[in-house]
Write a protein that holds these residues in place. Structure first.
Motif, PDB file in Angstrom:
ATOM      1  N   GLN A 110       4.959   2.811  14.623  1.00  0.00           N
ATOM      2  CA  GLN A 110       3.910   2.841  13.605  1.00  0.00           C
ATOM      3  C   GLN A 110       4.385   3.485  12.300  1.00  0.00           C
ATOM      4  OE1 GLN A 110       0.621   4.832  15.537  1.00  0.00           O
ATOM      5  NE2 GLN A 110       0.187   3.084  16.835  1.00  0.00           N
ATOM      6  N   LEU A 111       5.695   3.674  12.179  1.00  0.00           N
ATOM      7  CA  LEU A 111       6.218   4.277  10.957  1.00  0.00           C
ATOM      8  C   LEU A 111       6.179   3.245   9.832  1.00  0.00           C
ATOM      9  CD1 LEU A 111       7.556   6.943   9.944  1.00  0.00           C
ATOM     10  CD2 LEU A 111       9.763   5.823  10.354  1.00  0.00           C
ATOM     11  N   PRO A 112       5.608   3.593   8.686  1.00  0.00           N
ATOM     12  CA  PRO A 112       5.633   2.654   7.544  1.00  0.00           C
ATOM     13  C   PRO A 112       7.073   2.218   7.252  1.00  0.00           C
ATOM     14  CG  PRO A 112       4.129   4.461   7.090  1.00  0.00           C
ATOM     15  CD  PRO A 112       4.879   4.817   8.360  1.00  0.00           C
ATOM     16  N   SER A 113       7.228   1.067   6.619  1.00  0.00           N
ATOM     17  CA  SER A 113       8.563   0.506   6.418  1.00  0.00           C
ATOM     18  C   SER A 113       9.445   1.376   5.533  1.00  0.00           C
ATOM     19  CB  SER A 113       8.464  -0.907   5.846  1.00  0.00           C
ATOM     20  OG  SER A 113       7.758  -0.909   4.627  1.00  0.00           O
ATOM     21  N   LYS A 114       8.836   2.167   4.664  1.00  0.00           N
ATOM     22  CA  LYS A 114       9.622   3.067   3.815  1.00  0.00           C
ATOM     23  C   LYS A 114       8.946   4.429   3.782  1.00  0.00           C
ATOM     24  CE  LYS A 114      11.495   3.472  -0.886  1.00  0.00           C
ATOM     25  NZ  LYS A 114      11.606   2.798  -2.208  1.00  0.00           N
ATOM     26  N   VAL A 115       9.668   5.455   4.217  1.00  0.00           N
ATOM     27  CA  VAL A 115       9.166   6.836   4.163  1.00  0.00           C
ATOM     28  C   VAL A 115      10.262   7.694   3.535  1.00  0.00           C
ATOM     29  CG1 VAL A 115       8.333   8.848   5.429  1.00  0.00           C
ATOM     30  CG2 VAL A 115       7.743   6.530   6.220  1.00  0.00           C
ATOM     31  N   ILE A 116       9.972   8.213   2.373  1.00  0.00           N
ATOM     32  CA  ILE A 116      10.909   9.062   1.640  1.00  0.00           C
ATOM     33  C   ILE A 116      10.330  10.468   1.569  1.00  0.00           C
ATOM     34  CG2 ILE A 116      12.078   9.467  -0.572  1.00  0.00           C
ATOM     35  CD1 ILE A 116      13.039   6.917   0.889  1.00  0.00           C
ATOM     36  N   VAL A 117      11.148  11.446   1.928  1.00  0.00           N
ATOM     37  CA  VAL A 117      10.728  12.846   1.838  1.00  0.00           C
ATOM     38  C   VAL A 117      11.525  13.508   0.711  1.00  0.00           C
ATOM     39  CG1 VAL A 117      10.554  15.070   3.006  1.00  0.00           C
ATOM     40  CG2 VAL A 117      10.213  12.940   4.302  1.00  0.00           C
ATOM     41  N   ARG A 158       0.871  -1.174   0.000  1.00  0.00           N
ATOM     42  CA  ARG A 158       0.000   0.000   0.000  1.00  0.00           C
ATOM     43  C   ARG A 158       0.911   1.228   0.000  1.00  0.00           C
ATOM     44  NH1 ARG A 158      -3.890   2.381   4.475  1.00  0.00           N
ATOM     45  NH2 ARG A 158      -4.813   3.994   3.185  1.00  0.00           N
ATOM     46  N   VAL A 159       0.797   2.026  -1.049  1.00  0.00           N
ATOM     47  CA  VAL A 159       1.682   3.171  -1.264  1.00  0.00           C
ATOM     48  C   VAL A 159       0.845   4.441  -1.316  1.00  0.00           C
ATOM     49  CG1 VAL A 159       3.397   4.212  -2.807  1.00  0.00           C
ATOM     50  CG2 VAL A 159       3.250   1.699  -2.598  1.00  0.00           C
ATOM     51  N   ILE A 160       1.353   5.501  -0.687  1.00  0.00           N
ATOM     52  CA  ILE A 160       0.695   6.801  -0.758  1.00  0.00           C
ATOM     53  C   ILE A 160       1.739   7.875  -1.079  1.00  0.00           C
ATOM     54  CG2 ILE A 160       0.870   7.253   1.723  1.00  0.00           C
ATOM     55  CD1 ILE A 160      -1.918   8.650   1.473  1.00  0.00           C
ATOM     56  N   VAL A 161       1.356   8.802  -1.938  1.00  0.00           N
ATOM     57  CA  VAL A 161       2.170   9.970  -2.265  1.00  0.00           C
ATOM     58  C   VAL A 161       1.447  11.178  -1.698  1.00  0.00           C
ATOM     59  CG1 VAL A 161       3.079  11.407  -4.125  1.00  0.00           C
ATOM     60  CG2 VAL A 161       3.077   8.909  -4.364  1.00  0.00           C
ATOM     61  N   ILE A 162       2.151  11.960  -0.884  1.00  0.00           N
ATOM     62  CA  ILE A 162       1.528  13.102  -0.194  1.00  0.00           C
ATOM     63  C   ILE A 162       2.245  14.391  -0.594  1.00  0.00           C
ATOM     64  CG2 ILE A 162       0.953  14.115   2.037  1.00  0.00           C
ATOM     65  CD1 ILE A 162       1.119  11.259   3.233  1.00  0.00           C
ATOM     66  N   GLY A 163       1.517  15.286  -1.213  1.00  0.00           N
ATOM     67  CA  GLY A 163       2.036  16.614  -1.529  1.00  0.00           C
ATOM     68  C   GLY A 163       1.584  17.579  -0.446  1.00  0.00           C
ATOM     69  N   ILE A 164       2.541  18.306   0.130  1.00  0.00           N
ATOM     70  CA  ILE A 164       2.249  19.197   1.255  1.00  0.00           C
ATOM     71  C   ILE A 164       2.530  20.642   0.858  1.00  0.00           C
ATOM     72  CG2 ILE A 164       2.940  19.817   3.608  1.00  0.00           C
ATOM     73  CD1 ILE A 164       3.568  16.865   4.049  1.00  0.00           C
ATOM     74  N   GLY A 165       1.677  21.549   1.321  1.00  0.00           N
ATOM     75  CA  GLY A 165       1.964  22.953   1.067  1.00  0.00           C
ATOM     76  C   GLY A 165       0.768  23.860   1.208  1.00  0.00           C
ATOM     77  N   ASN A 166       1.003  25.080   0.778  1.00  0.00           N
ATOM     78  CA  ASN A 166      -0.029  26.105   0.747  1.00  0.00           C
ATOM     79  C   ASN A 166       0.119  26.810  -0.596  1.00  0.00           C
ATOM     80  OD1 ASN A 166      -1.351  28.636   0.888  1.00  0.00           O
ATOM     81  ND2 ASN A 166      -1.212  28.622   3.116  1.00  0.00           N
ATOM     82  N   MET A 202      -0.293  11.322   9.990  1.00  0.00           N
ATOM     83  CA  MET A 202      -0.205  10.014  10.659  1.00  0.00           C
ATOM     84  C   MET A 202      -1.452   9.170  10.386  1.00  0.00           C
ATOM     85  SD  MET A 202       1.552  11.195  14.261  1.00  0.00           S
ATOM     86  CE  MET A 202       1.533   9.556  14.983  1.00  0.00           C
ATOM     87  N   GLN A 203      -2.606   9.817  10.368  1.00  0.00           N
ATOM     88  CA  GLN A 203      -3.846   9.080  10.072  1.00  0.00           C
ATOM     89  C   GLN A 203      -3.835   8.555   8.644  1.00  0.00           C
ATOM     90  OE1 GLN A 203      -6.726  12.124  10.894  1.00  0.00           O
ATOM     91  NE2 GLN A 203      -6.989  11.500  13.027  1.00  0.00           N
ATOM     92  N   ARG A 204      -3.361   9.372   7.724  1.00  0.00           N
ATOM     93  CA  ARG A 204      -3.392   8.982   6.304  1.00  0.00           C
ATOM     94  C   ARG A 204      -2.382   7.895   5.964  1.00  0.00           C
ATOM     95  NH1 ARG A 204      -6.934  11.300   2.739  1.00  0.00           N
ATOM     96  NH2 ARG A 204      -6.208   9.488   1.630  1.00  0.00           N
ATOM     97  N   TRP A 205      -1.218   7.869   6.624  1.00  0.00           N
ATOM     98  CA  TRP A 205      -0.255   6.826   6.265  1.00  0.00           C
ATOM     99  C   TRP A 205      -0.384   5.583   7.139  1.00  0.00           C
ATOM    100  CZ3 TRP A 205       3.775  10.985   7.404  1.00  0.00           C
ATOM    101  CH2 TRP A 205       4.234  10.940   8.720  1.00  0.00           C
ATOM    102  N   ALA A 206      -1.284   5.579   8.087  1.00  0.00           N
ATOM    103  CA  ALA A 206      -1.520   4.374   8.893  1.00  0.00           C
ATOM    104  C   ALA A 206      -1.893   3.213   7.973  1.00  0.00           C
ATOM    105  CB  ALA A 206      -2.618   4.629   9.910  1.00  0.00           C
ATOM    106  N   GLY A 207      -1.221   2.101   8.114  1.00  0.00           N
ATOM    107  CA  GLY A 207      -1.494   0.925   7.299  1.00  0.00           C
ATOM    108  C   GLY A 207      -0.769   0.909   5.969  1.00  0.00           C
ATOM    109  N   CYS A 208      -0.068   1.976   5.631  1.00  0.00           N
ATOM    110  CA  CYS A 208       0.695   2.017   4.380  1.00  0.00           C
ATOM    111  C   CYS A 208       2.046   1.328   4.570  1.00  0.00           C
ATOM    112  CB  CYS A 208       0.939   3.462   3.929  1.00  0.00           C
ATOM    113  SG  CYS A 208      -0.542   4.297   3.343  1.00  0.00           S
ATOM    114  N   ASP A 209       2.559   0.776   3.481  1.00  0.00           N
ATOM    115  CA  ASP A 209       3.890   0.182   3.489  1.00  0.00           C
ATOM    116  C   ASP A 209       4.943   1.199   3.050  1.00  0.00           C
ATOM    117  OD1 ASP A 209       3.078  -2.661   4.005  1.00  0.00           O
ATOM    118  OD2 ASP A 209       1.945  -2.247   2.166  1.00  0.00           O
TER     119      ASP A 209
END
Length: 159
Positions: free
Chosen positions: A114-121, A9-17, A54-61
């Motif tokens: 609870q950190l997903p196994s791979k988190v790249i910023v 389960r992969v998620i891409v998150i764009g952050i900003g204003n 944290m809520q959105r990446w819960a359960g993501c790999d």
């Protein structure tokens, strides 16, 4: 959509204003590549509240985060930070209006195991963060660079 057993389960998150110049970086990268992101990957655009992250990446790999960074480097300098390799430098995310932002969410998740196994910023150095200002030219170039790098990584790490 249900996921096949054994798929990541992969998620891409764009952050900003999008109203604060270079702070729109995360949104602009995702908008540029969104049509090319595999359909099995979830995509989120958010202002970067840590508890929401944290809520959105819960359960993501696998989690890819794209955000504006303010480390003091020259404008448009690109970064790729692997949360598995090092603690997230909180000073990199000073442009956030959230006290509990990206770095804090990553470190809290790590502390709670609870950190997903791979988190790249993926980030780029922002210098123009005033309300109503456009994105600076170095950041416009960084949108293309980071967008291409993120797409390449998504293609190499199939879900």
């Amino acid at each position: 959509m249900s996921r096949e057993e054994g798929t990541k389960r992969v998620i891409v998150i764009g952050i900003g204003n999008e109203f604060r110049g270079d702070d729109a970086f995360g949104f602009e990268v995702i908008r540029r590549i969104r049509e090319q992101i595999p359909g099995s990957v979830d995509v989120l655009l958010t202002e970067g509240d840590g508890t929401h992250l944290m809520q959105r990446w819960a359960g993501c790999d696998v989690v890819y985060i794209v955000d504006c960074i303010t480390s003091g480097a020259p404008g448009g300098t690109c970064f790729r930070l692997d949360a598995a390799e090092r603690k997230m430098p909180t000073q990199f995310f000073r442009s956030s209006s959230h006290i509990f932002g990206v770095a804090e969410a990553i470190e809290m998740s790590r502390a709670l195991n609870q950190l997903p196994s791979k988190v790249i910023v993926y980030g780029a150095e922002g210098t123009q963060l005033d309300l109503g200002k456009p994105m600076s030219e170095p950041m416009v170039r960084a949108v293309r660079i980071i967008g291409d790098q993120l797409l390449q990584e998504l293609r190499q790490d199939p879900t």
